[in-house]
Scaffold this active site. Structure first.
Site, PDB file in Angstrom:
ATOM      1  N   HIS A 131       0.469 -13.000   1.390  1.00  0.00           N
ATOM      2  CA  HIS A 131       2.008 -12.754   1.539  1.00  0.00           C
ATOM      3  C   HIS A 131       2.068 -11.461   1.421  1.00  0.00           C
ATOM      4  CE1 HIS A 131       1.849 -17.301  -0.435  1.00  0.00           C
ATOM      5  NE2 HIS A 131       3.580 -17.288   0.048  1.00  0.00           N
ATOM      6  N   LYS A 135       5.641  -9.898  -3.789  1.00  0.00           N
ATOM      7  CA  LYS A 135       5.763 -11.116  -4.330  1.00  0.00           C
ATOM      8  C   LYS A 135       5.817 -10.924  -5.782  1.00  0.00           C
ATOM      9  CE  LYS A 135       5.092 -16.179  -3.709  1.00  0.00           C
ATOM     10  NZ  LYS A 135       5.558 -16.434  -4.020  1.00  0.00           N
TER      11      LYS A 135
END
Length: 247
Positions: A131, A135
């Site tokens: 990701h 995040k």
């Protein structure tokens, strides 16, 4: 006409939800609320979509349930402890339904479903999730849920524990242990949301991979949740699988 509110409306995902709701012929945006805004702005909504922060989502759910408003939740960080808290809220103030989806990408949901089906046929399974570096949680909700599905499928099939002769390691080198399944989290600038599930047995490997190229890809699943939540049979539903007839 579905009347929809959005919590986290100024965020990366929340702003996409606002645009998706505004672009849907069968939906009306009641209000978009972000940090510091008054939640009362969404009163009158049939459903509120929450893409906020793991530290804020439980307070939001308590407010929504208390006000009888259905919630479609994409915020990460849900474990069994939080889900138990949601069930307790709903038992105290029944009426509002909650859908918590680790991932709203239709292809991602299919990946998790296929991983669960494949798990009993292989000696080893590990998960790599990738990701963007902004995040907040690790591992991702999708990876955590995938690991739970894999572990459950292996238990139900009576499969032996995965082979692993590691006796010495730097802390974290083998990833997080989620119910016996190793999960590795990468945070790389330029990525959005990606996951690979790697299976192996004697002389054979199998990989499932899902890539989200943009956040718009999650919106069909979000809108599906908004349209279906009132008709779901249970007060709390985890994942889009029941909405896609995958259970």
């Amino acid at each position: 006409m579905f009347k929809v509110g959005v919590f986290g409306a100024d965020g990366r995902m929340g702003s996409e939800v606002v645009k998706a709701v505004q672009g849907a012929d069968d939906m009306e945006l009641v209000a978009g609320v972000d940090q510091g805004d008054d939640r009362d702005a969404v009163r009158g909504a049939d459903c509120v979509v929450d893409f906020t922060h793991p530290d804020a989502v439980m307070d939001n759910l308590e407010w929504l349930i208390g006000n009888g408003i259905h919630a479609v939740v994409g915020t990460s960080g849900f474990d069994e402890t939080k889900l138990t808290r949601v069930r307790k809220m709903q038992s105290t103030t029944p009426g509002a339904k909650v859908l918590v989806a680790p991932n709203f990408g239709i292809a991602a949901v299919l990946m998790m479903h296929f991983a669960e089906k494949a798990a009993p046929y292989f000696d080893s399974t590990e998960i790599i999730e990738l990701h963007h570096p902004n995040k907040a949680d690790a591992p991702s909700g999708t990876a955590y849920h995938t690991a739970e599905l894999v572990a459950r499928a292996r238990r139900e099939a009576g499969v032996e524990p995965m082979p692993d002769a590691t006796t010495s390691e730097i802390a974290g080198a083998r990833g997080a242990d989620v119910d016996g399944v190793r999960v590795h989290a990468l945070r790389i600038q330029g990525l959005i949301a990606h996951q690979e599930v790697v299976f192996g047995t004697d002389g054979e490997t199998f990989k499932l991979r899902h890539d989200s190229m943009n956040r718009t890809s999650f919106m069909p699943g979000v809108l599906l949740g908004v349209r279906k939540i009132a008709s779901l049979p249970e007060p709390l539903t985890l994942g889009l699988e029941p909405l896609l007839d995958l259970t």
